[in-house]
Design a protein around this motif. Sequence first.
Motif, short mmCIF file in Angstrom:
data_model
loop_
_atom_site.label_atom_id
_atom_site.label_comp_id
_atom_site.label_asym_id
_atom_site.label_seq_id
_atom_site.Cartn_x
_atom_site.Cartn_y
_atom_site.Cartn_z
N ARG A 1 0.85 -1.19 0.00
CA ARG A 1 0.00 0.00 0.00
C ARG A 1 0.88 1.23 0.00
NH1 ARG A 1 -3.70 2.27 4.91
NH2 ARG A 1 -4.70 3.94 3.76
N LEU A 2 0.42 2.31 -0.64
CA LEU A 2 1.11 3.59 -0.65
C LEU A 2 0.21 4.64 -0.01
CD1 LEU A 2 2.62 3.59 -4.25
CD2 LEU A 2 3.89 3.39 -2.11
N LEU A 3 0.79 5.46 0.84
CA LEU A 3 0.01 6.52 1.47
C LEU A 3 0.95 7.62 1.96
CD1 LEU A 3 -0.96 5.48 5.09
CD2 LEU A 3 0.52 4.06 3.66
N PHE A 4 0.44 8.86 1.99
CA PHE A 4 1.21 9.95 2.56
C PHE A 4 1.00 10.00 4.07
CE2 PHE A 4 1.65 11.49 -1.74
CZ PHE A 4 2.89 12.12 -1.71
N GLN A 5 2.10 10.26 4.79
CA GLN A 5 2.05 10.40 6.23
C GLN A 5 2.80 11.64 6.67
OE1 GLN A 5 3.46 6.87 8.19
NE2 GLN A 5 1.82 5.57 7.40
N GLU A 6 2.55 12.07 7.90
CA GLU A 6 3.27 13.20 8.47
C GLU A 6 4.74 12.83 8.66
OE1 GLU A 6 2.04 16.24 9.28
OE2 GLU A 6 0.04 15.71 8.56
N LEU B 1 5.93 10.19 1.24
CA LEU B 1 5.21 9.03 0.72
C LEU B 1 5.76 7.77 1.36
CD1 LEU B 1 3.03 8.06 -1.22
CD2 LEU B 1 4.74 8.00 -3.04
N VAL B 2 4.87 6.98 1.92
CA VAL B 2 5.25 5.78 2.68
C VAL B 2 4.74 4.53 1.98
CG1 VAL B 2 4.88 4.53 4.85
CG2 VAL B 2 5.37 6.99 4.88
N LEU B 3 5.59 3.51 1.91
CA LEU B 3 5.21 2.19 1.39
C LEU B 3 4.97 1.27 2.57
CD1 LEU B 3 6.74 0.27 -1.55
CD2 LEU B 3 6.67 -0.83 0.69
N LYS B 4 3.89 0.49 2.49
CA LYS B 4 3.51 -0.38 3.60
C LYS B 4 3.34 -1.81 3.13
CE LYS B 4 0.05 -0.74 7.31
NZ LYS B 4 -1.11 -0.06 7.95
N ASN B 5 3.91 -2.75 3.88
CA ASN B 5 3.66 -4.16 3.64
C ASN B 5 2.36 -4.53 4.35
OD1 ASN B 5 3.55 -6.99 3.81
ND2 ASN B 5 5.78 -7.19 3.88
N LYS B 6 1.35 -4.91 3.58
CA LYS B 6 0.03 -5.16 4.16
C LYS B 6 0.02 -6.39 5.08
CE LYS B 6 -2.31 -5.04 0.24
NZ LYS B 6 -3.42 -4.98 -0.74
N LYS B 7 0.93 -7.33 4.87
CA LYS B 7 0.93 -8.55 5.68
C LYS B 7 1.39 -8.31 7.10
CE LYS B 7 1.57 -11.86 1.90
NZ LYS B 7 2.46 -12.91 1.34
N ASN B 8 2.47 -7.53 7.26
CA ASN B 8 3.02 -7.34 8.61
C ASN B 8 3.03 -5.88 9.07
OD1 ASN B 8 5.30 -6.16 7.29
ND2 ASN B 8 6.29 -8.16 7.14
N LYS C 1 -4.73 11.11 -4.63
CA LYS C 1 -5.48 9.89 -4.26
C LYS C 1 -4.80 9.18 -3.09
CE LYS C 1 -8.15 6.45 -6.80
NZ LYS C 1 -9.41 7.09 -6.49
N LEU C 2 -3.48 9.36 -2.98
CA LEU C 2 -2.72 8.72 -1.89
C LEU C 2 -2.71 9.56 -0.62
CD1 LEU C 2 0.32 7.35 -3.95
CD2 LEU C 2 -1.69 6.08 -3.18
N GLY C 3 -3.33 10.72 -0.67
CA GLY C 3 -3.48 11.50 0.56
C GLY C 3 -2.78 12.83 0.60
N LEU C 4 -2.25 13.30 -0.54
CA LEU C 4 -1.58 14.59 -0.57
C LEU C 4 -2.50 15.63 -1.19
CD1 LEU C 4 1.23 15.99 -0.04
CD2 LEU C 4 1.62 15.74 -2.49
N ASN C 5 -3.00 16.54 -0.39
CA ASN C 5 -3.89 17.59 -0.89
C ASN C 5 -3.08 18.85 -1.15
OD1 ASN C 5 -6.27 15.99 -0.59
ND2 ASN C 5 -6.13 16.32 1.61
N PHE D 1 0.23 16.09 -14.50
CA PHE D 1 -1.20 15.93 -14.25
C PHE D 1 -1.49 14.57 -13.62
CE2 PHE D 1 -5.29 14.20 -15.73
CZ PHE D 1 -6.16 15.16 -15.20
N LEU D 2 -0.93 13.51 -14.23
CA LEU D 2 -1.15 12.16 -13.71
C LEU D 2 -0.51 12.00 -12.33
CD1 LEU D 2 -2.17 9.28 -14.13
CD2 LEU D 2 -0.01 8.76 -15.28
N ARG D 3 0.68 12.57 -12.17
CA ARG D 3 1.37 12.46 -10.88
C ARG D 3 0.54 13.07 -9.75
NH1 ARG D 3 5.71 14.52 -12.34
NH2 ARG D 3 5.69 16.65 -11.56
N LEU D 4 0.03 14.28 -9.99
CA LEU D 4 -0.75 14.94 -8.95
C LEU D 4 -2.06 14.21 -8.68
CD1 LEU D 4 -0.14 18.71 -9.77
CD2 LEU D 4 0.95 17.30 -8.03
N LYS D 5 -2.65 13.64 -9.72
CA LYS D 5 -3.87 12.85 -9.53
C LYS D 5 -3.59 11.66 -8.60
CE LYS D 5 -7.47 14.30 -12.01
NZ LYS D 5 -8.79 14.51 -11.38
#
Length: 342
Positions: A167-172, A202-209, A334-338, A326-330
């Motif tokens: 999973r990819l998501l933005f975090q503080e 931008l943070v990468l997460k291993n969904k299993k652990n 979506k990953l949490g960066l406003n 354009f695609l990058r910002l989209k």
Amino acid sequence: MRIGINPAKENKEISIESYHRVVIPVYIPNLNGYFVNSFEIFKLCLESILLTIHSKTRITIYNNNSHKSVKEYIDSKYGESEFVDQVFHSKENLGKINAILAASKGNLEPLITISDADVLFKQNWQQAVEEIFLNIPEAGMVSPVPSSKVYKMFTGNNWYYGFFKGRLLFQEVVDSVAMHKFDLSLGNDKLMYEPIHLKKYLVLKNKKNSQEAVMGCGHFVATLKRQVFDYGSNQPAFVKIVGGVERSYIDTPNEKLGLLRLATKENYAYHLGNHLENWMYEEFKKLKKEQLDSNYNANDFKYTPVSKFGKFIGKILLKLISKSKFLRLKILNKLGLNFNSY
């Protein structure tokens, strides 16, 4: 003539207890001008490593024709510390990459940390880095210093992994002060990080652990799986620290092998540069020597690249993200960066 049998032939197997090697190339040709503080900074670097590593670590120092006082200090550390088990002295400056290649290709540890001679290591850096390798076995390169601006740098495999396996998501940002300090340490006329870069990465997460790591990393200090050097280039580098030489011998091989490029979320090391400041001594004073042991061994750090299909998809994803704002910002939104620029 030869008489008798060499006893070394009786025992053909080589076995070592250590599984993590730290390689430090050093070039301090004089003690004035640009290098006036470099010797003291190198001392902080090496002493901080000795205070923070566990018992299954060994250190290689490659002296690229440094000043006599530096050479004497290196030799003294070799004599007094069991952890400094290899010292190379060259009468020519053969450059950082050749020093790293000489040390990495001649050793057996599966994890090799490469560090500039102006890095101050913090407590628990090694445990944090190794934890990422253990929980995300596809990792090939992990830095103890996070950066929010390298998520597009040789990270095609990361993007595939993030979208299809994790999973990819933005975090503080955990430590924005340390990130700003790194920016200042580079001595550039213009700072690299804008305010948004000090707030989110931008943070990468291993969904299993649930293991998390920051996307991408630099290479002034980073730990690599030895396969990056084994299957990288067999040619020496004919330039020192310019012309993208580190890309050819570190970045590209890591990506071609199908390995991820990551960093710890917390800052575990400082780039000091060539000018001493009081805060460096204050940080060093926080370090304490502990008898650190490790329950792991070489077999725990598997070489686990992503598939050929994964490399192919990742390459396409990275190309699209890098070339289309354009695609990058989209995607980033979506990953949490406003934010309208990153």
